[in-house]
Design a protein around this motif. Sequence first.
Motif, PDB file in Angstrom:
ATOM      1  N   ALA A 267       7.199 -12.423  16.077  1.00  0.00           N
ATOM      2  CA  ALA A 267       7.232 -14.044  16.152  1.00  0.00           C
ATOM      3  C   ALA A 267       6.264 -14.595  15.357  1.00  0.00           C
ATOM      4  O   ALA A 267       6.005 -16.031  14.921  1.00  0.00           O
ATOM      5  CB  ALA A 267       7.173 -14.492  17.684  1.00  0.00           C
ATOM      6  N   GLY A 268       5.420 -14.002  14.740  1.00  0.00           N
ATOM      7  CA  GLY A 268       4.400 -14.336  13.734  1.00  0.00           C
ATOM      8  C   GLY A 268       3.228 -14.647  14.526  1.00  0.00           C
ATOM      9  O   GLY A 268       2.719 -15.492  14.032  1.00  0.00           O
ATOM     10  N   GLN A 269       2.938 -14.428  15.797  1.00  0.00           N
ATOM     11  CA  GLN A 269       1.853 -14.957  16.444  1.00  0.00           C
ATOM     12  C   GLN A 269       0.995 -13.697  16.956  1.00  0.00           C
ATOM     13  O   GLN A 269       1.157 -12.382  16.747  1.00  0.00           O
ATOM     14  CB  GLN A 269       2.497 -15.512  17.879  1.00  0.00           C
ATOM     15  N   THR A 270      -0.150 -14.075  17.498  1.00  0.00           N
ATOM     16  CA  THR A 270      -1.172 -13.227  17.895  1.00  0.00           C
ATOM     17  C   THR A 270      -1.052 -12.928  19.435  1.00  0.00           C
ATOM     18  O   THR A 270      -1.171 -13.803  20.224  1.00  0.00           O
ATOM     19  CB  THR A 270      -2.701 -13.889  17.589  1.00  0.00           C
ATOM     20  N   ALA A 271      -1.008 -11.497  19.577  1.00  0.00           N
ATOM     21  CA  ALA A 271      -0.959 -11.224  20.930  1.00  0.00           C
ATOM     22  C   ALA A 271      -2.377 -11.127  21.361  1.00  0.00           C
ATOM     23  O   ALA A 271      -3.211 -10.324  20.795  1.00  0.00           O
ATOM     24  CB  ALA A 271      -0.242  -9.801  21.351  1.00  0.00           C
ATOM     25  N   VAL A 272      -2.566 -11.781  22.698  1.00  0.00           N
ATOM     26  CA  VAL A 272      -3.769 -11.599  23.299  1.00  0.00           C
ATOM     27  C   VAL A 272      -3.857 -10.828  24.708  1.00  0.00           C
ATOM     28  O   VAL A 272      -3.167 -11.247  25.583  1.00  0.00           O
ATOM     29  CB  VAL A 272      -4.607 -13.163  23.392  1.00  0.00           C
ATOM     30  N   PHE A 273      -4.743  -9.859  24.684  1.00  0.00           N
ATOM     31  CA  PHE A 273      -4.609  -8.895  25.833  1.00  0.00           C
ATOM     32  C   PHE A 273      -5.856  -9.079  26.740  1.00  0.00           C
ATOM     33  O   PHE A 273      -6.971  -9.028  26.148  1.00  0.00           O
ATOM     34  CB  PHE A 273      -4.391  -7.562  25.480  1.00  0.00           C
ATOM     35  N   ILE A 274      -5.828  -9.478  27.775  1.00  0.00           N
ATOM     36  CA  ILE A 274      -6.986  -9.614  28.950  1.00  0.00           C
ATOM     37  C   ILE A 274      -6.827  -8.458  29.835  1.00  0.00           C
ATOM     38  O   ILE A 274      -5.994  -8.658  30.844  1.00  0.00           O
ATOM     39  CB  ILE A 274      -7.054 -10.849  29.805  1.00  0.00           C
ATOM     40  N   GLY A 275      -7.464  -7.490  29.822  1.00  0.00           N
ATOM     41  CA  GLY A 275      -7.368  -6.157  30.846  1.00  0.00           C
ATOM     42  C   GLY A 275      -7.671  -5.159  29.743  1.00  0.00           C
ATOM     43  O   GLY A 275      -8.109  -5.088  28.521  1.00  0.00           O
ATOM     44  N   ASP A 276      -7.338  -3.793  30.550  1.00  0.00           N
ATOM     45  CA  ASP A 276      -7.438  -2.581  29.870  1.00  0.00           C
ATOM     46  C   ASP A 276      -6.738  -1.605  30.279  1.00  0.00           C
ATOM     47  O   ASP A 276      -5.799  -1.857  31.054  1.00  0.00           O
ATOM     48  CB  ASP A 276      -9.053  -2.296  29.865  1.00  0.00           C
ATOM     49  N   GLY A 277      -6.700  -0.643  29.808  1.00  0.00           N
ATOM     50  CA  GLY A 277      -5.743   0.589  30.374  1.00  0.00           C
ATOM     51  C   GLY A 277      -5.308   1.696  29.287  1.00  0.00           C
ATOM     52  O   GLY A 277      -5.818   1.520  28.296  1.00  0.00           O
ATOM     53  N   PRO A 278      -4.319   2.777  29.604  1.00  0.00           N
ATOM     54  CA  PRO A 278      -4.206   3.789  28.869  1.00  0.00           C
ATOM     55  C   PRO A 278      -3.707   3.635  27.531  1.00  0.00           C
ATOM     56  O   PRO A 278      -3.669   4.443  26.629  1.00  0.00           O
ATOM     57  CB  PRO A 278      -3.525   4.657  29.684  1.00  0.00           C
ATOM     58  N   GLN A 279      -2.941   2.553  27.284  1.00  0.00           N
ATOM     59  CA  GLN A 279      -2.303   2.129  26.101  1.00  0.00           C
ATOM     60  C   GLN A 279      -2.971   1.060  25.331  1.00  0.00           C
ATOM     61  O   GLN A 279      -2.583   1.080  23.982  1.00  0.00           O
ATOM     62  CB  GLN A 279      -0.845   1.282  26.466  1.00  0.00           C
ATOM     63  N   SER A 358      14.242  -7.771  29.819  1.00  0.00           N
ATOM     64  CA  SER A 358      13.491  -6.806  29.931  1.00  0.00           C
ATOM     65  C   SER A 358      13.486  -5.617  28.820  1.00  0.00           C
ATOM     66  O   SER A 358      14.370  -5.075  28.609  1.00  0.00           O
ATOM     67  CB  SER A 358      13.558  -6.168  31.350  1.00  0.00           C
ATOM     68  N   GLY A 359      12.149  -5.232  28.308  1.00  0.00           N
ATOM     69  CA  GLY A 359      11.983  -4.274  27.361  1.00  0.00           C
ATOM     70  C   GLY A 359      12.554  -4.539  26.027  1.00  0.00           C
ATOM     71  O   GLY A 359      12.543  -3.605  25.286  1.00  0.00           O
ATOM     72  N   LYS A 360      12.898  -5.942  25.790  1.00  0.00           N
ATOM     73  CA  LYS A 360      13.499  -6.263  24.482  1.00  0.00           C
ATOM     74  C   LYS A 360      12.645  -7.251  23.707  1.00  0.00           C
ATOM     75  O   LYS A 360      12.510  -8.448  24.206  1.00  0.00           O
ATOM     76  CB  LYS A 360      14.895  -7.194  24.655  1.00  0.00           C
ATOM     77  N   PRO A 361      11.684  -6.536  22.706  1.00  0.00           N
ATOM     78  CA  PRO A 361      10.827  -7.434  21.907  1.00  0.00           C
ATOM     79  C   PRO A 361      11.646  -8.747  21.267  1.00  0.00           C
ATOM     80  O   PRO A 361      10.977  -9.585  21.171  1.00  0.00           O
ATOM     81  CB  PRO A 361      10.554  -6.539  20.984  1.00  0.00           C
ATOM     82  N   ASP A 362      12.651  -8.504  20.893  1.00  0.00           N
ATOM     83  CA  ASP A 362      13.302  -9.609  20.317  1.00  0.00           C
ATOM     84  C   ASP A 362      13.840 -10.748  21.202  1.00  0.00           C
ATOM     85  O   ASP A 362      13.563 -12.088  20.603  1.00  0.00           O
ATOM     86  CB  ASP A 362      14.657  -9.231  19.664  1.00  0.00           C
ATOM     87  N   SER A 363      14.175 -10.273  22.218  1.00  0.00           N
ATOM     88  CA  SER A 363      14.360 -11.633  23.376  1.00  0.00           C
ATOM     89  C   SER A 363      12.942 -12.332  23.728  1.00  0.00           C
ATOM     90  O   SER A 363      12.722 -13.541  23.957  1.00  0.00           O
ATOM     91  CB  SER A 363      15.009 -10.953  24.674  1.00  0.00           C
ATOM     92  N   LEU A 364      11.803 -11.176  24.075  1.00  0.00           N
ATOM     93  CA  LEU A 364      10.549 -12.106  24.029  1.00  0.00           C
ATOM     94  C   LEU A 364      10.143 -12.888  22.764  1.00  0.00           C
ATOM     95  O   LEU A 364       9.467 -13.941  22.997  1.00  0.00           O
ATOM     96  CB  LEU A 364       9.788 -10.989  24.347  1.00  0.00           C
ATOM     97  N   ALA A 365      10.447 -12.457  21.894  1.00  0.00           N
ATOM     98  CA  ALA A 365       9.704 -13.052  20.329  1.00  0.00           C
ATOM     99  C   ALA A 365      10.727 -14.479  20.478  1.00  0.00           C
ATOM    100  O   ALA A 365       9.882 -15.482  20.093  1.00  0.00           O
ATOM    101  CB  ALA A 365      10.343 -12.137  19.249  1.00  0.00           C
ATOM    102  N   ALA A 366      11.597 -14.700  21.066  1.00  0.00           N
ATOM    103  CA  ALA A 366      12.343 -15.871  20.901  1.00  0.00           C
ATOM    104  C   ALA A 366      11.923 -16.795  22.121  1.00  0.00           C
ATOM    105  O   ALA A 366      11.676 -17.965  21.702  1.00  0.00           O
ATOM    106  CB  ALA A 366      13.979 -15.770  21.151  1.00  0.00           C
TER     107      ALA A 366
END
Length: 424
Positions: A267-279, A358-366
């Motif tokens: 989507a050309g946007q910045t993902a911001v993560f609040i948290g931490d974890g194994p990934q 669920s699990g579909k980046p293109d659907s979330l991007a929309a």
Amino acid sequence: MTITRSDAVMNVIIVADHAFINGGQAKVAIESALGLAGRGHRVVFFAAVGPADPRLAAADIAVIVLGQTDVALTTSLASFGVQWLWNRPAALRLQALLSGYDPEDSVVHVHGWAKALSPSIGPVLKATRVPVVFTMHEYYLACPNGGFYDYPISAACHRTPLSPACIAYNCDSRSYARKLMRVGRHALMRGSGLVGSAATVITISRLQKTVLAPYLPKRTRYFEVSNPVDAEPLGRKADRPLGDIVFVGRVSPEKGANVFAEAARLAGQTAVFIGDGPQRAQLESDYPEARFLGWKNPAEVKALMRAARALVFPSVWYEGQPLTVLESLAAGTPVIVSDICAGREAVEDGVNGLWFASGKPDSLAAALMRLSDDAEARRMSDAAYDLFWADPLTLDRHLDGIEAVYRSSLAYARSPSTIRAIHA
């Protein structure tokens, strides 16, 4: 099912793995205990792992902590294995505790057992005449790994628990040997009476009942009581610039962190993560444009969610009732939620947020692109705030529901036909 509230004092024995807040399950157990004590009930908090939250003793709640460890804290799974399979000391202590209570005015409320207490408490709960209530924070009574989740492929699992297909397949996050240990413990749990002791079950979402019902006894009585949401009515957001779209929680595959990172790139946007974890480390390497803020204290998280354009909740497993979704809506921040998890029940698609596949980046991007429109984001923000605070999930509302379930359970347990059925 009709349930009513009474002001009579009850003895409430709360059973949990942990006596301190290490996640949503323990938070609800502890906050509920404090609230019930505040209403005048005589509360005991029984847990395997400490230290105990100091607020419990301060509220005159009797606290019993066994001083044990859990599956996440142990330094040696081999030495912890006996406790994990059958925690005999916990069973003996719980049995001694319950023997001193009158079933006419006492209730046992189980919030958790799978991390430390083990299936050993099953025979104790099955034998006691004190009515037993379970809150289903997860799915361990039905599924060996507790989540109907396939860790290797990061997707929901639809295999029947303990079926040949289930046993033959490695769904564990670590190894097939660990999966077989879970299978063995699940079989042990089924024979322990733990499932049968759950005559009254509290679910925290409609999805939970749908998932669990095929694996619990047909006589099981279900009540839906939402968890309380810690939030304040701050009013609709001021007309100010909208912030980023944020992810809050554990940065891990089952939470869909990678799905969000990829969708934001699309989507050309910045993902911001609040948290931490194994990934986190892998995502930082693969998506250098993303921002990782790490864990923040509760007040900081609330402020960040309030300032955000939207919250993304991309979980790829069923979840129960994700509090983060509700806290975001309470702050007036719309939610983009995956269509597989129970968080969707709080989100009206296109009203106070959006669903995506669920699990579909293109659907979330929309969905991300749709919320990039300021007018659309503000419309959904106002709806998020208004809908939540029209019927807020307060602690008092939660306690009203819990007390009503207790009363119903006490009345149900007095029925001779119920006593014969449970102890047959």
